[in-house]
Scaffold this motif. Sequence first.
Motif, PDB file in Angstrom:
ATOM      1  N   LEU A  26       0.676  -1.479   0.047  1.00  0.00           N
ATOM      2  CA  LEU A  26       0.053   0.350   0.041  1.00  0.00           C
ATOM      3  C   LEU A  26       0.754   1.221  -0.039  1.00  0.00           C
ATOM      4  CD1 LEU A  26      -2.797   1.394   0.139  1.00  0.00           C
ATOM      5  CD2 LEU A  26      -2.460   1.329   2.752  1.00  0.00           C
ATOM      6  N   CYS A  30       0.725   4.066  -2.981  1.00  0.00           N
ATOM      7  CA  CYS A  30       0.113   5.289  -2.767  1.00  0.00           C
ATOM      8  C   CYS A  30       1.125   6.414  -2.694  1.00  0.00           C
ATOM      9  CB  CYS A  30      -0.282   5.285  -1.135  1.00  0.00           C
ATOM     10  SG  CYS A  30      -1.859   4.522  -1.025  1.00  0.00           S
ATOM     11  N   VAL A  33       1.293   7.065  -6.502  1.00  0.00           N
ATOM     12  CA  VAL A  33       0.122   7.516  -7.340  1.00  0.00           C
ATOM     13  C   VAL A  33      -0.116   8.901  -6.872  1.00  0.00           C
ATOM     14  CG1 VAL A  33      -2.656   7.366  -6.888  1.00  0.00           C
ATOM     15  CG2 VAL A  33      -1.304   5.555  -7.087  1.00  0.00           C
ATOM     16  N   GLY A  34       0.169   9.522  -5.511  1.00  0.00           N
ATOM     17  CA  GLY A  34       0.313  10.744  -5.263  1.00  0.00           C
ATOM     18  C   GLY A  34       1.187  11.679  -5.899  1.00  0.00           C
ATOM     19  N   SER A  81      -0.289  11.195  -0.786  1.00  0.00           N
ATOM     20  CA  SER A  81      -0.185  10.011  -0.420  1.00  0.00           C
ATOM     21  C   SER A  81      -0.478   9.465   0.846  1.00  0.00           C
ATOM     22  CB  SER A  81       1.704   9.651  -0.518  1.00  0.00           C
ATOM     23  OG  SER A  81       2.137  10.008  -1.910  1.00  0.00           O
ATOM     24  N   LEU A  84      -4.222   9.255   0.545  1.00  0.00           N
ATOM     25  CA  LEU A  84      -4.565   7.895  -0.121  1.00  0.00           C
ATOM     26  C   LEU A  84      -4.155   6.642   0.943  1.00  0.00           C
ATOM     27  CD1 LEU A  84      -2.920   8.570  -3.655  1.00  0.00           C
ATOM     28  CD2 LEU A  84      -5.395   8.509  -3.004  1.00  0.00           C
ATOM     29  N   ILE A  85      -3.260   6.701   1.629  1.00  0.00           N
ATOM     30  CA  ILE A  85      -3.114   5.739   2.779  1.00  0.00           C
ATOM     31  C   ILE A  85      -3.994   5.760   3.699  1.00  0.00           C
ATOM     32  CG2 ILE A  85      -1.232   4.996   4.480  1.00  0.00           C
ATOM     33  CD1 ILE A  85       0.732   5.972   2.678  1.00  0.00           C
ATOM     34  N   ASN A  86      -4.566   6.860   4.093  1.00  0.00           N
ATOM     35  CA  ASN A  86      -5.635   7.005   5.169  1.00  0.00           C
ATOM     36  C   ASN A  86      -7.012   6.246   4.681  1.00  0.00           C
ATOM     37  OD1 ASN A  86      -7.040   7.810   7.519  1.00  0.00           O
ATOM     38  ND2 ASN A  86      -7.088   9.878   6.917  1.00  0.00           N
ATOM     39  N   SER A  88      -7.307   4.185   2.218  1.00  0.00           N
ATOM     40  CA  SER A  88      -7.157   2.613   1.695  1.00  0.00           C
ATOM     41  C   SER A  88      -7.121   1.974   3.058  1.00  0.00           C
ATOM     42  CB  SER A  88      -5.947   2.404   1.059  1.00  0.00           C
ATOM     43  OG  SER A  88      -5.755   3.253  -0.071  1.00  0.00           O
ATOM     44  N   ASN A 241      -6.235  15.895   7.004  1.00  0.00           N
ATOM     45  CA  ASN A 241      -5.611  14.364   6.874  1.00  0.00           C
ATOM     46  C   ASN A 241      -5.587  13.723   8.190  1.00  0.00           C
ATOM     47  OD1 ASN A 241      -5.217  12.133   5.301  1.00  0.00           O
ATOM     48  ND2 ASN A 241      -3.093  11.977   5.922  1.00  0.00           N
TER      49      ASN A 241
END
Length: 279
Positions: A26, A30, A33-34, A81, A84-86, A88, A241
């Motif tokens: 993950l 992420c 992707v970020g 990022s 996105l991790i948060n 997911s 976040n």
Amino acid sequence: MATAQKTVKKDEKKNGKFSSAFAAFLIPICLLVGFLIYIFVMGNPSNFEGGDPANHPVKEGAGSILGLIHKGGWVVPVLLSFILINISVSIERYITLRRASGKESAQVFISKIRGFLANNDTNGAIAACDKQKGSVANVVKQVMIAYQKLEQDNTMDLEKKMLALQKEVEEATSLELPMLEKNLIILATLSSVSTLVALLGTVLGMIRAFAALGTGGAPDSAALAVGISEALINTALGIGNSAISAIMYATYTSKIDGMTYAIDEAGYSIVQTYAEKHR
């Protein structure tokens, strides 16, 4: 009986491996992707005046917001990022804990188990565990299997049997809890690290803003605006976040505490029922 215990433990190992692999893949995904979102989506030339990312963002449409966030500098993709991790991890924990809760509420399930025990129907209790599924049911099933074995054991006195049953409850619980709590450390870490990274972006932005003010002659208004934007955008992304991570962590921790309480209640009921039956 031994086969049933092995099946439960295999399922727990399988879930644990999935959670570990999930976290391992993950974070780098992420991060990638970020940065891709920052470069190709937010940094799209159409989001800026004259099609040049060095210029100000366009004044209308979604491009104005994307371009404005892009001006936040290199800290922005890191914070993206984290977001996105948060998201997911929150989704993964939601799915895992939803499955761990079982089909019915824990209180209804425990009431059924008490009914089976009152009628001395251990097979019915095990069948109810198979139907319920989830962490509470897994623990109760292992304890009920031990319960059946102790019923057939004539070499131990009542006190030793109760201790063995209580030990089975503790061992089964210790196998379930790590699976429930796995990856929550990521949410806890994000709630603090996001704020620190945002603070770094804020400081860098203010340095740029003051550098623009310190130039000789008239201040560079464009550089000043970019510096202030970088500071405020990073602050907003990081604090937002961090707040979401803290909320999700508290929510899932509370849910796990509820399941832990239900497991303790079920284990206590089984041990007490066994003790009352054989006194």
